[in-house]
Design a protein around this motif. Structure first.
Motif, mmCIF file in Angstrom:
data_model
loop_
_atom_site.group_PDB
_atom_site.id
_atom_site.type_symbol
_atom_site.label_atom_id
_atom_site.label_comp_id
_atom_site.label_asym_id
_atom_site.label_seq_id
_atom_site.Cartn_x
_atom_site.Cartn_y
_atom_site.Cartn_z
ATOM 1 N N LEU A 51 0.829 -1.202 0.000
ATOM 2 C CA LEU A 51 0.000 0.000 0.000
ATOM 3 C C LEU A 51 0.867 1.257 0.000
ATOM 4 C CD1 LEU A 51 -2.865 1.169 0.159
ATOM 5 C CD2 LEU A 51 -2.648 1.079 2.633
ATOM 6 N N CYS A 52 1.918 1.260 0.799
ATOM 7 C CA CYS A 52 2.834 2.412 0.817
ATOM 8 C C CYS A 52 3.513 2.586 -0.534
ATOM 9 C CB CYS A 52 3.873 2.244 1.920
ATOM 10 S SG CYS A 52 3.184 2.369 3.581
ATOM 11 N N GLY A 53 3.905 1.495 -1.143
ATOM 12 C CA GLY A 53 4.508 1.567 -2.479
ATOM 13 C C GLY A 53 3.527 2.111 -3.499
ATOM 14 N N LEU A 54 2.283 1.690 -3.421
ATOM 15 C CA LEU A 54 1.265 2.176 -4.349
ATOM 16 C C LEU A 54 1.033 3.671 -4.185
ATOM 17 C CD1 LEU A 54 -0.902 1.412 -6.471
ATOM 18 C CD2 LEU A 54 -2.471 1.113 -4.561
ATOM 19 N N VAL A 55 0.967 4.123 -2.936
ATOM 20 C CA VAL A 55 0.790 5.555 -2.686
ATOM 21 C C VAL A 55 1.996 6.333 -3.197
ATOM 22 C CG1 VAL A 55 0.652 7.294 -0.840
ATOM 23 C CG2 VAL A 55 -0.791 5.258 -0.764
#
Length: 106
Positions: A51-55
């Motif tokens: 999720l952090c990578g996607l953001v």
């Protein structure tokens, strides 16, 4: 007792759980292994990293698009006078207050 099954875990079998006619010394209690939390914890960590990578990727993409749009707008603004035939030096007229105009008559 702290837990409801603490008596069973300690090896004490209540009399109502032993079938009639069974020797209590021959009863074997089988315990299940405690739950391993490694899998769920790793799953949550991997999901959070994803999720952090996607953001991060989305933010970088949006900021890149904004930068390209700003660069394009600046290039168009610089190219408009040339495209419409107004090439040459563009000067800004500075308005002077009326009081200064009276003193600088020609």
């Amino acid at each position: 007792m702290i837990r409801p099954d603490a008596q069973l875990r300690a090896g004490h079998v209540p009399a109502d759980l032993i079938p009639p006619g069974t020797d209590p010394r021959s009863v074997v209690i089988v315990h299940t292994t405690p739950r391993s939390w490694t899998g769920p914890v790793l799953l949550v960590l991997v999901a959070m990293v994803g999720l952090c990578g996607l953001v991060y990727i989305t933010t970088v993409a949006v900021l890149s698009l904004v930068q390209v749009a700003a660069t394009t707008a600046a290039a168009i603004k610089a190219a408009v006078p040339t495209l419409v035939g107004g090439g040459g030096l563009v000067t800004l007229a500075i308005k002077t207050p009326k009081s200064d105009r009276k003193s600088t008559k020609r």
